[in-house]
Design an enzyme around this catalytic site. Structure first.
Site, short mmCIF file in Angstrom:
data_model
loop_
_atom_site.label_atom_id
_atom_site.label_comp_id
_atom_site.label_asym_id
_atom_site.label_seq_id
_atom_site.Cartn_x
_atom_site.Cartn_y
_atom_site.Cartn_z
N ASP A 79 -45.05 15.59 0.10
CA ASP A 79 -44.33 15.65 1.38
C ASP A 79 -43.83 17.08 1.60
OD1 ASP A 79 -43.31 14.49 3.63
OD2 ASP A 79 -41.69 13.40 2.62
N GLU A 99 -42.31 5.20 11.25
CA GLU A 99 -41.01 4.84 10.67
C GLU A 99 -40.01 4.50 11.76
OE1 GLU A 99 -39.36 7.59 7.79
OE2 GLU A 99 -37.47 6.49 7.72
N LYS A 131 -48.10 15.40 3.55
CA LYS A 131 -47.54 14.71 4.72
C LYS A 131 -46.59 15.66 5.44
CE LYS A 131 -44.16 11.41 4.52
NZ LYS A 131 -43.13 12.05 5.36
N ASP A 169 -39.86 13.52 0.39
CA ASP A 169 -38.66 14.37 0.32
C ASP A 169 -37.39 13.51 0.27
OD1 ASP A 169 -38.62 13.50 2.93
OD2 ASP A 169 -38.47 15.50 3.83
N SER A 170 -37.55 12.19 0.30
CA SER A 170 -36.42 11.28 0.03
C SER A 170 -35.90 11.52 -1.40
CB SER A 170 -36.84 9.82 0.21
OG SER A 170 -38.02 9.55 -0.50
N GLU A 187 -43.91 15.81 9.14
CA GLU A 187 -43.26 14.99 10.17
C GLU A 187 -43.41 15.61 11.55
OE1 GLU A 187 -39.17 14.11 9.21
OE2 GLU A 187 -39.67 13.42 7.19
O1 KIV Z 1 -39.68 10.90 2.03
C1 KIV Z 1 -40.03 9.72 2.11
O2 KIV Z 1 -39.73 8.89 1.23
C2 KIV Z 1 -40.79 9.31 3.28
C3 KIV Z 1 -41.13 7.85 3.42
C4 KIV Z 1 -39.93 7.08 3.76
C5 KIV Z 1 -42.21 7.63 4.41
O3 KIV Z 1 -41.11 10.12 4.08
#
Ligand code: KIV
Length: 296
Positions: A103, A202, A133, A64-65, A135
């Site tokens: 994510d 992280e 993924k 989600d970055s 969090e």
């Molecule tokens: O969204 C992302 O890029 C991440 C990584 C930094 C692990 O969650």
């Protein structure tokens, strides 16, 4: 060279080398057991995903970055499920070897395990992801369990979790105090018990990441968590030097594409403004008869 889909027959016959084999949650576990490092990069579109896959990167995380690197948001919080699915589809369409992980964005799994499963199923069916993924620590255990029950492999993510930006009071290294460190160790154990296949660590001290890595049977993938994790992940735009400086200290930029992109655009502007682009050779032309007909 573009990778062809791998044939299970040739895999079984041992005619492809391990570095060409399709990455699965099981091959990740085997890498930890063999003490081999796992590589993970973020990918958000087909062109970069293809290149990363051909480079032999094990895991492509549609992170989600994306909200910050490509959409220009100041945090990951605004990105939607639809936007993440768009990126996940683009990556999964072209990826042959790497494991594609989607994510789950903020707000798409925190409400209930049922919500997590509904979102997870969309990432698998519509996005083509092979795992998801999410969090958070113990508070996510029920969601992880429900996803695993629905046959969806889950990667956990603890420590500095960007979706908890406001709860953490900013992007701060986590787990520095003995109490916080103990909580993170416990979170890791609870997530493992819930069924995660891998765990992102992280923004935590390297010593704590090493201790968590020793204490869990699943691979840990570090970002800002020191060298002793079972693997490492970086945000692609950081690795390529596409994000503006200053970058966090854990980032190693392996290229300076930002400068190269700027330079290429300046050259293009110079050539267009000066009239040297496009040249006659770079233009299409009428045939001789068409040219004379066009004159009449
Ligand atoms: O969204 C992302 O890029 C991440 C990584 C930094 C692990 O969650």
């Amino acid at each position: 060279m573009s990778l062809q889909p791998l044939s299970t027959r040739s895999q079984a016959a041992g005619v492809v080398s391990p570095s060409q084999l399709k990455v699965t949650v099981h091959s990740c576990a085997a890498k930890k057991q063999r003490g081999e490092k796992i590589t993970c990069l973020t990918a958000y579109d087909a062109s970069f995903a293809r290149l990363l896959d051909e480079s032999g990167i094990d895991l492509l995380l549609v992170g989600d970055s994306f909200a910050m690197t490509a959409q220009g948001y100041a945090s990951t919080l605004p990105i939607t499920v639809e936007e993440m699915l768009w990126a996940t589809r683009a990556v999964s369409r072209v990826t042959r070897r790497a494991l594609v992980i989607g994510d789950l964005p903020y707000g798409s799994y925190q409400l209930s395990p049922r919500q997590a499963v509904k979102t997870g199923i969309r990432f698998i069916k519509e996005g083509g992801a092979e795992a998801v993924k999410l969090e958070g620590g113990r508070r996510r255990a029920a969601a992880v369990r429900a996803l695993v029950e629905a046959e969806i492999p889950v990667m956990g993510h603890i420590g500095l979790t960007p979706q908890s930006l406001h709860a953490m009071g900013g992007y701060k290294v986590q787990g520095r105090s003995p109490e916080q460190a103990k909580q993170l160790l416990d979170d890791a154990a609870v997530l493992v018990e819930a069924g995660i296949f891998a765990l992102v660590l992280e923004g935590i001290p390297a010593e704590l990441a090493a201790e968590i890595t020793r204490s869990v049977p699943v691979p840990t993938i570090g970002i800002g968590a020191g060298p002793q994790c079972d693997g490492q992940v970086l945000v692609l735009h950081d690795l390529l030097g596409l994000t503006p400086e200053p970058r966090p200290k854990f980032v190693r930029a392996y290229a300076d594409l930002g400068a190269q992109v700027r330079h290429a655009a300046e050259l293009f502007r110079h050539d267009v403004e000066g009239g040297s682009f496009p040249s006659q050779d770079e233009s299409y032309h009428l045939g001789r008869t068409q040219a004379s007909a066009a004159k009449q």
